[in-house]
Write a protein that holds these residues in place. Structure first.
Motif, PDB file in Angstrom:
ATOM      1  N   GLY A  11       0.834  -1.190   0.000  1.00 28.44           N
ATOM      2  CA  GLY A  11       0.000   0.000   0.000  1.00 28.44           C
ATOM      3  C   GLY A  11       0.864   1.232   0.000  1.00 28.44           C
ATOM      4  O   GLY A  11       2.087   1.168  -0.029  1.00 28.44           O
ATOM      5  N   ALA A  12       0.214   2.388   0.057  1.00 29.84           N
ATOM      6  CA  ALA A  12       0.938   3.651   0.040  1.00 29.84           C
ATOM      7  C   ALA A  12       1.666   3.858   1.365  1.00 29.84           C
ATOM      8  O   ALA A  12       1.240   3.398   2.419  1.00 29.84           O
ATOM      9  N   SER A  13       2.775   4.589   1.314  1.00 32.25           N
ATOM     10  CA  SER A  13       3.559   4.860   2.509  1.00 32.25           C
ATOM     11  C   SER A  13       3.984   6.321   2.518  1.00 32.25           C
ATOM     12  O   SER A  13       3.863   7.036   1.524  1.00 32.25           O
ATOM     13  N   GLY A  14       4.498   6.781   3.670  1.00 29.90           N
ATOM     14  CA  GLY A  14       5.080   8.109   3.772  1.00 29.90           C
ATOM     15  C   GLY A  14       4.147   9.231   3.357  1.00 29.90           C
ATOM     16  O   GLY A  14       2.950   9.227   3.654  1.00 29.90           O
ATOM     17  N   GLN A  15       4.700  10.203   2.644  1.00 34.00           N
ATOM     18  CA  GLN A  15       3.936  11.364   2.221  1.00 34.00           C
ATOM     19  C   GLN A  15       2.800  10.981   1.288  1.00 34.00           C
ATOM     20  O   GLN A  15       1.732  11.600   1.308  1.00 34.00           O
ATOM     21  N   HIS A  16       3.020   9.932   0.489  1.00 33.09           N
ATOM     22  CA  HIS A  16       1.957   9.480  -0.412  1.00 33.09           C
ATOM     23  C   HIS A  16       0.738   9.050   0.384  1.00 33.09           C
ATOM     24  O   HIS A  16      -0.406   9.374   0.032  1.00 33.09           O
ATOM     25  N   ALA A  17       0.944   8.308   1.477  1.00 28.40           N
ATOM     26  CA  ALA A  17      -0.175   7.893   2.320  1.00 28.40           C
ATOM     27  C   ALA A  17      -0.872   9.105   2.927  1.00 28.40           C
ATOM     28  O   ALA A  17      -2.110   9.163   2.990  1.00 28.40           O
ATOM     29  N   ILE A  18      -0.090  10.083   3.368  1.00 29.40           N
ATOM     30  CA  ILE A  18      -0.673  11.297   3.950  1.00 29.40           C
ATOM     31  C   ILE A  18      -1.513  12.032   2.913  1.00 29.40           C
ATOM     32  O   ILE A  18      -2.621  12.503   3.203  1.00 29.40           O
ATOM     33  N   ASP A  19      -1.008  12.128   1.689  1.00 28.52           N
ATOM     34  CA  ASP A  19      -1.756  12.801   0.624  1.00 28.52           C
ATOM     35  C   ASP A  19      -3.066  12.085   0.320  1.00 28.52           C
ATOM     36  O   ASP A  19      -4.104  12.727   0.089  1.00 28.52           O
ATOM     37  N   LEU A  20      -3.043  10.753   0.302  1.00 27.65           N
ATOM     38  CA  LEU A  20      -4.264   9.996   0.038  1.00 27.65           C
ATOM     39  C   LEU A  20      -5.291  10.187   1.153  1.00 27.65           C
ATOM     40  O   LEU A  20      -6.488  10.266   0.895  1.00 27.65           O
ATOM     41  N   LEU A  21      -4.832  10.253   2.375  1.00 28.85           N
ATOM     42  CA  LEU A  21      -5.755  10.466   3.483  1.00 28.85           C
ATOM     43  C   LEU A  21      -6.400  11.848   3.423  1.00 28.85           C
ATOM     44  O   LEU A  21      -7.593  11.995   3.688  1.00 28.85           O
ATOM     45  N   GLY A  22      -5.627  12.864   3.037  1.00 27.36           N
ATOM     46  CA  GLY A  22      -6.176  14.204   2.913  1.00 27.36           C
ATOM     47  C   GLY A  22      -6.910  14.626   4.173  1.00 27.36           C
ATOM     48  O   GLY A  22      -6.391  14.499   5.287  1.00 27.36           O
TER      49      GLY A  22
END
Length: 471
Positions: free
Chosen positions: A37-48
């Motif tokens: 799955g997404a990790s790091g900043q990418h995960a944060i961006d997806l969560l919004g």
């Protein structure tokens, strides 16, 4: 190295995060389990804007949750905004760890025919079940909406079945012994006996009897990764079993090496109990420091290469995670056990005694459960030579023992704290007949910022044996 998410999976994740977990679970495809799955900043961006909601589900503030995602490269975001760890091996493991007493068989915790009846704390409301027997995994997050997954049983002799050899049974007992020592400070039963479903599955928020399973299996056909295990973070006290079991892959861990498998089990169960990784400036997992018996590493780093592996709050140099492991575990359903012995002479436990010629044999046992715990034991003796050993767990001690011997007035008669070993021995001469007190404590060694560790997690089981002059 961590696996990247596909574009299709990215779209599915974004849709589910925006529309809500329950609705999206039915409306959108799941991530293929091999893709992570997404990790790091990418995960944060997806969560919004849903990041605070996800943080609350993991019992963290938005700031803590964001920091955890940024510092820990091995955490992944799933389509339901839950975090899980893919414990990627940063380097191949040698077949033998080269530390600890693994080469010497040593006494078994129980007869071989009781291998699947082991309990560290029978009667506890919380349970960690070590499943070596294989399983069919269905209707969990690991299935990603697909069919059942068949997980093979533990195997170290090349015969994949549940008819375990004597060597495999012995290894399973030693693995259990190591994990039980790691969880000795907690009121949690580590067991190899399959519990009733009600012991593991939490049915609602009022249910106080629950736990998790760590399934020790082959990764082939279960989870496609170069990792020693995978586990969801902070799901030990969740309702239902959707985010369980935690998975440990024996075939990736020195072909079922006792120490490697045990360290991975404690680590993955730690994720279920809310813990993230103990990293440092050089990587995602801190590999430890120091040498010999007091060489140290954190359980939530990588404990494969050091003898003394303990819980941590990031006291070592360049640590990037300063969370208090005991606080986090407690917040996720893992309470500390009650104190077993008094902390003063007035509440001391009398050592067990038996005649031995002109002497008495003395014995006892206990657990140092918390940093400020000091266990007091009493005995009555005559004047003369005394010798008392206090021995931490024989297989994988977390406790570094310090001893004091006090007279009835509280004066120190003798004390012991060897610098390079975990056990301690008092050998001295009692000046007069009377009542004496043995004080057992957990201590550190050296400087945690260099090659030592503090007494923060110098906790665990111990036994007492020795001789004193008969009164």
């Amino acid at each position: 190295m961590p696996l990247s998410i596909t574009r299709v999976a990215q779209a599915a994740t974004a849709l589910m995060l925006l529309t809500g977990a329950a609705q999206a679970a039915a409306a959108a495809p799941q991530l293929p389990r091999a893709e992570g799955g997404a990790s790091g900043q990418h995960a944060i961006d997806l969560l919004g804007p849903r990041l605070p909601e996800a943080a609350a589900a993991h019992k963290r503030s938005p700031q803590e949750f964001r920091a955890m995602l940024l510092r820990d490269p091995y955490l992944r975001l799933d389509p339901r905004a839950r975090i899980y760890a893919v414990d990627t091996l940063e380097q191949p493991l040698p077949k033998a760890p080269g530390v600890g007493p693994e080469a010497a068989p040593g006494p078994l915790p129980a007869p071989l025919d009781q291998t699947f009846l082991l309990h560290s704390r029978p009667g506890a409301q919380r349970t960690i079940y070590l499943d070596f027997n294989g399983a069919v995994i269905e209707n969990t997050a690991w299935n990603n909406g697909g069919g059942p997954i068949t997980a093979q049983p533990f195997d170290s002799d090349g015969h994949v079945d549940t008819d375990f050899s004597d060597e495999e049974l012995q290894r399973i007992q030693y693995i259990w012994q190591r994990v039980a020592e790691d969880y000795a400070p907690f009121d949690i039963d580590v067991t190899t006996e399959k519990p009733a479903g009600s012991k593991l599955t939490r049915k609602d928020a009022a249910d106080q009897v629950y736990g998790t399973t760590v399934l020790i299996t082959n990764h082939n056909g279960v989870y496609n990764c170069e990792c020693g295990g995978v586990a969801y973070v902070g799901v030990f006290d969740s309702i239902g079993d959707f985010y369980k079991p935690a998975l440990v892959f024996w075939d990736m861990l020195g072909s079922g090496n006792e120490k490697y498998v045990a360290e991975a089990i404690s680590h993955e169960a730690g994720h279920n109990l809310g813990l993230s990784h103990d990293g440092y400036s050089g990587g995602g997992y801190y590999p430890g420091h120091g040498e010999g018996e007091t060489g140290w590493a954190p359980i939530m780093g990588v404990g494969y290469y050091k003898n003394t592996v303990q819980w941590s709050k990031g006291e070592y140099a360049t640590a990037n995670n300063h969370e208090d492991d005991f606080v986090v575990v407690g917040n996720n359903g893992g309470p500390l056990r009650a104190d077993d012995h008094g902390n003063s002479a007035g509440s001391a436990t009398a050592l067990t005694t038996s005649p031995d010629g002109p002497n008495l044999k003395v014995s006892g046992a206990g657990v140092i459960e918390r940093r400020k715990d000091k266990d007091y034991f009493s005995f009555t003796a005559g004047a003369g030579a005394v010798s008392i050993d206090v021995l931490p767990d024989a297989r994988s001690a977390n406790l570094d023992v310090s001893l004091k011997l006090l007279d009835s007035s509280g004066n120190v008669v003798a004390k012991a704290k060897p610098k390079a070993v975990l056990a301690a021995t008092i050998e001295t001469t009692l000046p007069a007949a009377g009542t004496y007190y043995l004080v057992v404590d957990g201590v550190g060694v050296g400087n945690p910022l260099d090659t030592g560790y503090s007494d923060y997690a110098s906790l665990g089981q111990y036994g007492i044996q020795g001789t004193v002059p008969a009164p």
